[in-house]
Design an enzyme around this catalytic site. Structure first.
Site, PDB file in Angstrom:
ATOM      1  N   ARG A 228       0.838  -1.193   0.000  1.00  0.00           N
ATOM      2  CA  ARG A 228       0.000   0.000   0.000  1.00  0.00           C
ATOM      3  C   ARG A 228       0.875   1.246   0.000  1.00  0.00           C
ATOM      4  O   ARG A 228       1.935   1.282   0.637  1.00  0.00           O
ATOM      5  CB  ARG A 228      -0.927   0.008   1.233  1.00  0.00           C
ATOM      6  CG  ARG A 228      -2.045  -1.024   1.136  1.00  0.00           C
ATOM      7  CD  ARG A 228      -3.039  -0.659   0.051  1.00  0.00           C
ATOM      8  NE  ARG A 228      -4.056  -1.673  -0.177  1.00  0.00           N
ATOM      9  CZ  ARG A 228      -4.011  -2.583  -1.137  1.00  0.00           C
ATOM     10  NH1 ARG A 228      -2.960  -2.660  -1.925  1.00  0.00           N
ATOM     11  NH2 ARG A 228      -5.001  -3.432  -1.290  1.00  0.00           N
ATOM     12  N   HIS A 276       0.360   0.728 -10.119  1.00  0.00           N
ATOM     13  CA  HIS A 276      -0.524  -0.089  -9.281  1.00  0.00           C
ATOM     14  C   HIS A 276      -1.137  -1.243 -10.075  1.00  0.00           C
ATOM     15  O   HIS A 276      -2.363  -1.422 -10.101  1.00  0.00           O
ATOM     16  CB  HIS A 276      -1.637   0.770  -8.674  1.00  0.00           C
ATOM     17  CG  HIS A 276      -2.184   0.181  -7.398  1.00  0.00           C
ATOM     18  ND1 HIS A 276      -2.661   0.960  -6.356  1.00  0.00           N
ATOM     19  CD2 HIS A 276      -2.351  -1.103  -6.989  1.00  0.00           C
ATOM     20  CE1 HIS A 276      -3.092   0.171  -5.373  1.00  0.00           C
ATOM     21  NE2 HIS A 276      -2.916  -1.087  -5.744  1.00  0.00           N
TER      22      HIS A 276
END
Length: 313
Positions: A228, A276
């Site tokens: 994250r 991502h």
């Protein structure tokens, strides 16, 4: 059966099509048109507007459409029903591919080779063997453990860290603050697959980087973050790269996404930036796994991947 669906920025028709195919007797309702809220049995969510979940009185479970669940666990007034994370071969395989690829990219100096190619420079520089590298895995849940096993199969020396003790056959494990420091001191490449929690926010910072081993084959440590974005302090990464505290990095997640065009991370030497995409949820594979879980629950069987809201890693 009625299923609520919300997935900010994703291809909603692909998800509804697969749900309708796999559960033909179910009715899929989008979060902005739920109808009678008391009829909703299950909710499938990925970020976006999840406040409506608290208004579903007969909800049986909430499924995250991606690997992360913190957007749910941090939601105030969340119903007291199971939160189920995606656990599937497709997602696990994608994350393993990303981790192995990036460990190898740094190990085999791939960015340097691309630079030599661009300059038509034939410069044969030998690389160290996989067994010469010590890889530390932050987070040894389903994804972290699977990636660790793949790296071990290639000959890397792998260890893993978790907040609480875990015993894993064939893997050196560490836990807690003291265990983290011990593992860092013996780590050449640090892979982070931790979730975002109050305890992990900002954990990838300059103090941690300085605790990593400095005597590895790359002349300095490397970090890989596919967990994250809020785990990393990006100003510290920039400083660590420029000052030689880190020899390189692979970053798939960021404090702000998309990564701003003026971010200094784009231009740092020996840093690999990806948008991502380490383990993107494929609609069919992910839906298939969720439907299997729903059918297990409907049959009175235990679901797999229920989140411990107090731990998470």
């Amino acid at each position: 059966m009625k299923i609520a669906l919300t997935a900010k920025g994703w291809d909603i028709p692909a998800w509804t099509e697969n749900l309708n195919k796999l559960l033909p007797d179910a009715e899929v309702r989008l979060s902005d048109d739920l109808g009678d809220l008391s009829e909703i049995d299950y909710a499938l969510a990925w970020k976006g507007d999840t406040a409506f979940l608290k208004d579903l009185p007969n909800l049986k479970a909430i499924f995250s459409l991606g690997a992360g669940v913190e957007f749910l666990t941090q939601e105030p007034d969340l119903p007291n029903v199971p939160i189920v994370r995606v656990i599937g071969d497709d997602l696990t395989a994608r994350m393993c591919e990303y981790v192995v690829l990036n460990v190898l990219m740094h190990h085999r100096h791939s960015l340097r080779s691309l630079g030599l190619q661009a300059n038509r420079d034939w410069n044969q520089t030998p690389d160290a063997a996989a067994e010469d590298f010590r890889v530390g895995m932050l987070g040894i849940g389903v994804l972290g453990l699977a990636a660790a096993r793949k790296l071990q199969n290639l000959g890397y020396r792998v260890s893993g860290w978790s907040r609480s003790p875990k015993q894993v056959d064939g893997l050196a494990t560490y836990h807690g603050t003291e265990g983290l420091d011990e593992m860092l001191a013996k780590t050449d490449i640090l892979v982070s697959l931790l979730p975002h929690t109050p305890q992990t926010e900002g954990i990838l910072n300059i103090d941690l980087f300085k605790k990593l081993a400095k005597d590895g084959p790359l002349g300095g440590p490397v970090i890989i973050n596919a967990g994250r974005g809020k785990l990393q302090v990006e100003a510290d990464i920039e400083t660590a790269i420029r000052e030689g505290i880190l020899a390189g990095a692979s970053l798939d997640v960021f404090e702000q996404e998309p990564l701003p065009e003026d971010s200094p991370l784009w231009d740092l030497p020996n840093v690999i930036i990806t948008p991502h995409i380490a383990a993107v949820s494929a609609p069919y594979a992910t839906t298939k796994g969720i439907v299997e879980q729903i059918l297990r629950n409907e049959a009175g069987e235990p679901m797999v991947g229920i989140v411990d809201r107090g731990v998470g890693y």
